[in-house]
Design an enzyme around this catalytic site. Structure first.
Site, PDB file in Angstrom:
ATOM      1  N   ARG A 108     -32.327 -52.813  30.923  1.00 10.85           N
ATOM      2  CA  ARG A 108     -33.166 -53.414  31.970  1.00 10.85           C
ATOM      3  C   ARG A 108     -34.577 -53.467  31.417  1.00 10.85           C
ATOM      4  O   ARG A 108     -35.153 -52.437  31.059  1.00 10.85           O
ATOM      5  CB  ARG A 108     -33.113 -52.565  33.240  1.00 10.85           C
ATOM      6  N   HIS A 135     -30.375 -61.667  36.420  1.00 11.81           N
ATOM      7  CA  HIS A 135     -29.757 -60.397  36.826  1.00 11.81           C
ATOM      8  C   HIS A 135     -28.242 -60.628  36.950  1.00 11.81           C
ATOM      9  O   HIS A 135     -27.679 -60.637  38.046  1.00 11.81           O
ATOM     10  CB  HIS A 135     -30.361 -59.945  38.159  1.00 11.81           C
ATOM     11  N   GLN A 138     -25.823 -58.221  38.956  1.00  8.08           N
ATOM     12  CA  GLN A 138     -25.951 -58.376  40.400  1.00  8.08           C
ATOM     13  C   GLN A 138     -25.195 -59.626  40.852  1.00  8.08           C
ATOM     14  O   GLN A 138     -24.528 -59.626  41.898  1.00  8.08           O
ATOM     15  CB  GLN A 138     -27.424 -58.485  40.788  1.00  8.08           C
ATOM     16  N   ASP A 230     -34.387 -62.097  48.837  1.00  7.33           N
ATOM     17  CA  ASP A 230     -34.793 -61.040  47.904  1.00  7.33           C
ATOM     18  C   ASP A 230     -36.282 -60.799  48.122  1.00  7.33           C
ATOM     19  O   ASP A 230     -36.961 -61.572  48.807  1.00  7.33           O
ATOM     20  CB  ASP A 230     -34.498 -61.479  46.455  1.00  7.33           C
ATOM     21  N   CYS A 270     -29.818 -58.126  47.510  1.00  7.61           N
ATOM     22  CA  CYS A 270     -29.432 -57.258  46.390  1.00  7.61           C
ATOM     23  C   CYS A 270     -30.089 -55.882  46.480  1.00  7.61           C
ATOM     24  O   CYS A 270     -29.661 -54.962  45.794  1.00  7.61           O
ATOM     25  CB  CYS A 270     -29.744 -57.944  45.069  1.00  7.61           C
ATOM     26  N   ARG A 298     -21.520 -53.433  42.854  1.00 11.23           N
ATOM     27  CA  ARG A 298     -22.118 -53.319  41.520  1.00 11.23           C
ATOM     28  C   ARG A 298     -21.192 -52.487  40.632  1.00 11.23           C
ATOM     29  O   ARG A 298     -20.925 -52.841  39.488  1.00 11.23           O
ATOM     30  CB  ARG A 298     -23.507 -52.658  41.598  1.00 11.23           C
TER      31      ARG A 298
END
Ligand code: CP
Length: 311
Positions: A108, A135, A138, A230, A270, A298
């Site tokens: 990440r 991402h 996700q 988001d 998310c 996830r």
């Protein structure tokens, strides 16, 4: 099917074909069921996976560490500020050392170009656990969650309301690959990256997905089976919070916006969410909210991914 994902990287969802995505999601469904029935297999016994975090995380950190453990492999969690990439060592040297110890590098970080550089030097698979641009893990979890809820992906209508950020790009690719129609409703100046839209449109020609960029949230959610949002200021954009709060003032997902969607519409996020900004408490906590299923998935989606690329 054979396992064409063996040894492959996942830097964006665009690294997958529609067929590979379907196979991965089917495996995630099967593994999730097996685990719930008490079957405990350890297909990655003896392997090690580096998990490098250069940004904060709750869901990604825990779901990857637990998932790697459940597969029988050893997770090596590294904070990017006190271990790798922090003492002036080049990316090349760090990667060429890491690959002597581990079977997979998950990271990440900020720039997508960094995961691309890591993948360039790495002889072991590289997985993007979030960058400023994408991402993909996700995205896999979200597709799994929608498929569980509706029994299909192709032909559904998915509307994302908010910033054209890494999640918006991920959803465009997710829709394109799965045949799910995706509408992104963003204020002017905050639309998704044009390059990703063009890439997604190219994939959508194969699957029939309709991809739309819109600006009016209420029009965008009409007929939506899934409404999603988001944070308005992603990690690293905290200084822009006030300016963004003004720009996104009409983009809060509240009960009246959900009422404009299809009667069976679900809400997804998310997480982490900023309750009272991009979404109200009433929507977060409503029966139509599937945010915690989404977070749980996830784990299952990433287990399937790692099983395939390290299988
Ligand atoms: N959704 C997500 O990636 O959560 P974290 O930032 O907590 O990992």
């Amino acid at each position: 099917m054979d396992n064409p994902l063996k040894g492959r990287d996942l830097l964006t969802l665009g690294d997958l074909t529609p067929k590979e995505l379907t196979h991965l999601l089917d495996l995630a469904v099967a593994q999730k069921l097996e685990w719930s029935q008490g079957h405990r297999t350890r297909p990655l016994e003896g392997k090690a996976v580096a998990l490098i975090f250069m940004k904060p995380s709750l869901r990604t950190r825990v779901s990857f560490e637990v998932g790697v453990n459940r597969l029988g492999a050893h997770p090596v969690v590294l904070g990017g500020t006190d271990t790798v990439f922090s003492r002036g060592e080049t990316i090349k040297d760090s990667v060429k050392v890491l690959e002597r110890y581990v079977d997979c590098i998950c990271i990440r970080t900020f720039a997508q170009s960094m995961v691309e550089e890591i993948a360039h030097y790495s002889s072991v698979p590289v997985v993007n656990m979030l960058t400023d641009e994408h991402h993909p893990c996700q995205g896999l979890a979200d597709l799994l969650t929608i498929k569980e809820r509706f029994g299909r992906l192709a032909g559904l209508n998915f509307t994302y309301v908010g910033d054209g950020n890494n999640m918006a790009s991920t959803y465009l690719l997710a829709g394109a690959l799965s045949g799910m129609n995706v509408t992104i409703a963003s204020p002017a100046g905050f639309e998704p990256a044009e390059g990703v839209m063009a890439q997604a449109q190219g994939i959508a020609e194969e699957t029939g997905a309709r991809l739309t960029i819109a600006s009016d949230p209420k029009q965008a959610v009409a007929d939506a089976n899934v409404v999603c949002t988001d944070t308005w200021a992603s990690m690293g954009q905290e200084d822009e919070h006030e300016e963004r709060t003004q720009a996104f003032a009409d983009y809060t997902v509240d009960e009246s916006l959900m009422a404009a969607a299809a009667p069976d519409a679900v809400f997804m996020h998310c997480l982490p969410a900023h309750r009272g900004e991009e979404v109200t408490d009433a929507v977060m906590d409503a029966p139509c909210s599937i945010i915690y299923d989404e977070a749980e998935n996830r784990l299952h989606a990433q287990k399937a991914l790692l099983s395939l690329i390290l299988g």
